[in-house]
Structures are given as structure tokens and as C-alpha cells.
Write an enzyme that holds these catalytic residues in place. Structure first.
Site, PDB file in Angstrom:
ATOM      1  N   SER A  42       0.816  -1.312   0.047  1.00 32.48           N
ATOM      2  CA  SER A  42       0.082  -0.144   0.037  1.00 32.48           C
ATOM      3  C   SER A  42       1.080   1.094   0.006  1.00 32.48           C
ATOM      4  O   SER A  42       1.957   1.210   0.171  1.00 32.48           O
ATOM      5  CB  SER A  42      -0.773   0.050   1.239  1.00 32.48           C
ATOM      6  OG  SER A  42      -0.091   0.342   2.394  1.00 32.48           O
ATOM      7  N   LYS A  43       0.309   2.454  -0.253  1.00 32.16           N
ATOM      8  CA  LYS A  43       0.910   3.526  -0.108  1.00 32.16           C
ATOM      9  C   LYS A  43       1.669   3.764   1.047  1.00 32.16           C
ATOM     10  O   LYS A  43       2.599   4.357   1.320  1.00 32.16           O
ATOM     11  CB  LYS A  43       0.087   4.540  -0.676  1.00 32.16           C
ATOM     12  CG  LYS A  43       0.502   6.244  -0.526  1.00 32.16           C
ATOM     13  CD  LYS A  43      -0.217   6.872  -1.226  1.00 32.16           C
ATOM     14  CE  LYS A  43      -0.002   8.728  -0.794  1.00 32.16           C
ATOM     15  NZ  LYS A  43       1.186   9.040  -0.333  1.00 32.16           N
TER      16      LYS A  43
END
Ligand code: GLU
Length: 513
Positions: free
Chosen positions: A268-269
Site C-alpha cells: 500500500s501507499k
């Protein structure tokens, strides 16, 4: 399997079909790379389609961002948005009339129906029936064209009532998805709901309908996409069948997930923010929040290194080759060598790739990249001199941007000395070593490093001085710290006068401290 550009007599055609809902995630870049490699490997076509029928999620600038990202990466499409081609338009928002026609075909054949249930009515059903799903078990209790008379349906539409078109899924059918990476995946249709295919409110189809109609009309032979789309595949197979297009149904290949560098779960970011690496190809400025997300381009990664790294997250060439040009990867690529297991996003490996790519980049090319950095720092030197600098540091670089920090002492004399280095090498006697060395160098018949080096070594030996102590004391004087390339490369570069000036300044410093 596709061979010689053909798949069962059809020309191989694949597509990358992002939705412009924000910056392109690095996983999307990998998907595009696999499609590209597959298309090139099989002499087929690579299509760029924009899936922008979800107006609520549309983000301005996202489409341009995606195009720029591939431009930077050097991944070329054969046709599509901004590239042209014979199957256009390639932007789904420009294909409304086409989708309407196909929605009507499904309605006319009884494969789809019109539903008027309002959001409130649907909520009420959800409250009433646990795990409510709009399907064969519930649809006859809802407000739709299966439960209302034809007249009533027409009346409601004429009165401007909003509706959706739903796909009528037959229950208890085993739907087979033939996946080139996962093998046969079988799903029972009873778990699927009657998916919305079209909404009257914006006169637009949903992703599922537009995606299938376009893959069919654009003669797509292979759908290569991320694992997150696997749950949609049975529905897509049923849609192909509902249209009677099973003969041209594309082959599916769902790529493995990209996993966090450590721990478990999907990349994920947040992982990037936490560990300090980008998850987007280019920097992204969110038009709504103003938030800036970092990109590989701005973080000084070479596009070839990024491609090479991503290509190996889920595919291998069948041996342990790691560094491969795009052309080599094209020649070696096959979906058989893609794995189902998730691929850990080991960004440190990407730093290694970047280092290797810098090492393999011609000095002339690196000089082209270095010149603007020098100019920005007010340094004007010839290309030849710049190339000498590149040669001195090339092997140590992970990023081109490190070159300035590593080499600036060649242009700007140290103002301060690294405390640790000074403490270690400028002890008692160091000033005397450097002072005598200066005298020796000053009167030596040459200053050319290659000739001077053995002379200095002989002199040190004749004096029975410790070589390390003498040379490192000089190094700290010239560089400002006990780091840097070979000492006689440094003296060659800065010249005799500057060498002596820096050395004598350091002697003064040593005497005063
Ligand atoms: N528009 C979808 C996306 O954003 C495409 C999925 C597919 O390839 O079918 O990824």
C-alpha cells in the site's frame, strides 16, 4: 498459447485499461509491462484504453499522468487514447452509444432486466434479509421489469423515474474461468449477484459491461491484469456467453499480488510512506487535497531499472538472469513463467537495480545527466572534465543525484573538516607528515599522478613513515573527510597549486586545534 502473433488464428491483441481515478499505482505499471512484453513477444498489438465510465471517481489530470508515466518509462502503445488506431474511440466516455446498443441487446434477449429499486428500498431489504444479494432468490420480490407489467415499466420510464439495468444471472451454473497462470478456476454462479450494467441517471454503463463490450469490439485475445480482478472474471465469462461471443472469449491471466516489503498483505501507499519509497511512477499532486506523493522519476530512478525490477515481480525468465534489457525480456517472456504466489515488493532490490543500471550506462550518457547538475551548482567545466568525475564515482552510485554530493569537494575546497575523520587521522605528528609531504611534492619533477604516486611511496618508505597515516592525513585535508576516490586521481583533478593550498590550510588548522 499464442504463437507467431496468432491465437487460434486471431492476431494477438492485449490492452492496458486503467481508470483515471488518480495516479497510476506501481502495480498498474507492472500490469502494463506484462501486457507490453506479451504483445511484443507474440508480434501482437498493445492497446491503451481509458475506462472512465465511473464519473464519481474521475480525477482530472489522471489520464495525462498515465500517458506521461509510460512516456517516461519508454513503454510504447500501438494504439489507443492519444495514439490513434482503427478500433477507436478508446476513451469509454466517448462510446456511450455503443454501450447503449449492447445493453438493449441483453434486454431484448431477456438476459438483463430493468430495476427501479431506490437506494432506500435496497437498504430496507438489506435490513430485512441477512446477507441480502440481488439475485435469483430475491429478484422476484423487487421492483423490476420481471415483477412489473410492461405498461408499468414504460410508464415509469416515461415519467422520468431512474432505473438501472441488471444482468440476470442463472443460478447454480459452474462458471469456468481458464486462467493461463492459475489454471481452471470454477465458481458457482449462485454466489454472484445480478450486477448493475447500466445506470439511467448518467446514461453510462458500469465497468463490467463497458469492459466486455470493448474487449470484444477491440478484438482483445488476452486479458492480463491484476489478481484483484479475478473475482470479476466469472461475471465477464457469463457476459461473453450472454452475447454469444464465447468463440472469441479472451484468455485470462491474473497476475499475482504485489506484497508489502515486510510483513504480510498487499503493498500500500502507507508502506511506501513508512519505509521511504514511492508507489507511483511519477510525482503526483492531488488536485483536491493538494497532497504530493513522491514518484520514481523525481526520486532519481532510471526508468529501465524500474521496468527490470517490476518485470521480475511475478515472472522469471526460467533461469537466474536478473539484469535484462527490454528487448531481452521480450525474447524471454512467457505467461507460463508467471507465478500465482504474491511477489514481495523488495524496494532495496530496486536500489540495487538502479546501481547496476548506472554502472551499465555509458559515461557519455551519465555526463549528459551530470552537466545540468553541475550548472545548477554554478560549476562550468568541459564535458571531458565532467567525464573524469563520472569515471571516478560511477561504481559507487546508487543514484545519479548522489554524484554532486560525492564530488563537490573537487570543485569547492572543504570549509570544515569531518570531526571523526580529523580525530582519527590528524593526531600528533600528522601536521609534520603533511608538511614534509607538501615540500616533497612541491619539488618533485612531475605532478602527474601516475608518475608522482610511486615517487611519493618511495619517499614514505625511505622515511619509514606509516603510509596509511600520511596518505589519510592528506586525504582529509583535500576532501574534508576520510572518503573519496584514489588520492592521486584527486590531486590530478584539482592540480598542484590547489593541492598544496588545501594541504597547507589543513596544517594550520591542525596546529591551531
Ligand atoms: N479499468 C480497470 C482498472 O482500472 C481495468 C481492469 C481490467 O483490466 O479489466 O484496472
Amino acid at each position: 498459447m499464442a504463437e507467431n502473433g496468432q491465437d487460434n488464428g486471431r492476431r494477438v491483441r492485449v490492452r492496458f485499461a486503467p481508470s483515471p481515478t488518480g495516479p497510476l499505482h506501481i502495480g498498474g505499471v507492472r500490469t502494463a509491462i506484462y501486457n507490453y512484453l506479451f504483445a511484443r513477444r507474440n508480434g501482437g498489438d498493445f492497446v491503451f484504453r481509458i475506462e472512465d465510465t465511473d464519473t464519481n471517481r474521475f480525477v482530472p489530470g489522471a489520464e495525462e499522468y498515465i500517458i506521461q508515466a509510460f512516456d517516461w518509462l519508454g513503454i510504447k502503445f500501438d494504439e489507443g487514447v492519444s495514439f490513434g488506431g482503427n478500433y477507436g474511440p478508446y476513451r469509454q466516455s466517448e462510446r456511450r452509444d455503443i454501450y447503449k446498443k449492447y445493453v438493449q441487446i441483453l434486454l431484448d434477449s431477456g438476459k438483463a432486466y430493468i430495476a427501479f429499486d431506490t437506494p432506500e428500498q435496497l437498504d430496507a431489504k438489506r435490513a430485512e434479509i441477512p446477507n441480502f444479494q440481488y439475485d435469483a432468490t430475491t429478484r422476484m420480490g423487487m421492483t423490476n421489469s420481471l415483477t412489473l407489467s410492461k405498461e408499468e415499466v414504460e410508464k415509469r420510464i416515461a415519467a422520468g423515474e431512474q432505473y438501472v439495468v441488471r444482468f440476470k444471472i442463472e443460478p447454480d451454473i459452474n462458471v469456468e474461468v481458464h486462467d493461463l497462470i492459475r489454471g481452471l478456476v470454477v465458481i458457482n454462479s449462485s454466489i454472484l449477484d445480478d450486477k448493475v450494467l447500466f445506470k439511467s441517471a448518467d446514461q453510462l454503463p458500469t465497468y463490467h459491461l463497458a469492459n466486455i463490450v470493448d474487449d470484444h469490439l477491440m478484438e482483445i485475445t488476452h486479458v492480463i491484469r491484476g489478481e484483484e480482478w479475478l473475482p470479476s472474471a466469472p461475471l465477464h465469462v457469463l457476459l461473453y456467453k450472454a452475447f454469444g461471443w464465447e468463440d472469441t472469449m479472451p484468455n485470462f491471466a491474473h497476475l499475482p499480488l504485489l506484497l508489502k516489503p515486510e510483513g504480510s498483505g498487499k503493498l500500500s501507499k502507507r508502506d511506501g510512506d513508512k519505509l521511504g519509497f514511492p508507489v507511483f511512477p511519477l510525482e503526483w499532486h492531488d488536485p483536491k487535497t493538494g497532497e504530493v506523493s513522491s514518484g520514481y522519476r523525481e526520486k532519481d530512478y532510471l526508468p529501465q531499472a524500474v521496468i527490470n525490477f517490476l518485470a521480475l515481480l511475478g515472472w522469471n525468465p526460467g533461469n537466474d538472469l536478473e539484469i535484462m534489457s527490454l528487448e531481452e525480456m521480450v525474447n524471454l517472456f512467457s505467461l507460463e513463467h508467471c507465478s500465482k504466489a504474491g511477489a514481495r515488493f523488495n524496494y532495496q532490490k530496486l536500489v540495487w537495480f538502479n546501481h547496476e543500471y548506472i554502472m551499465n550506462t555509458a559515461d557519455e550518457t551519465l555526463v549528459q545527466m551530470f552537466m545540468p547538475i553541475l550548472q545548477k551548482n554554478g560549476i562550468n567545466i568541459s564535458m571531458e572534465k565532467a567525464q573524469t568525475v563520472v569515471g571516478m564515482f560511477k561504481n559507487r552510485l546508487n543514484f545519479i543525484s548522489e554524484l554532486w554530493d560525492m564530488s563537490k569537494f573537487l570543485f569547492i575546497a572543504p570549509e570544515e573538516y569531518d570531526e571523526k575523520s580529523a580525530k582519527k587521522w590528524w593526531k600528533e605528528g600528522a601536521a609534520e607528515y603533511v608538511s614534509q609531504l607538501c615540500d616533497f611534492i612541491e619539488s618533485a619533477p612531475t605532478f602527474n599522478g601516475a608518475e608522482l604516486e610511486p615517487m611519493v611511496m618511495d619517499w614514505i618508505a625511505s622515511k619509514e613513515y606509516p603510509t596509511g597515516k600520511v596518505m589519510n592525513a592528506l586525504r582529509v585535508a583535500l576532501v574534508g573527510a576520510a572518503v573519496g576516490p584514489h588520492i592521486f586521481q584527486i590531486t590530478d583533478f584539482i592540480g598542484k597549486e590547489e593541492t598544496l593550498r588545501r594541504a597547507r590550510k589543513a596544517i594550520l588548522y591542525m596546529q591551531q586545534n
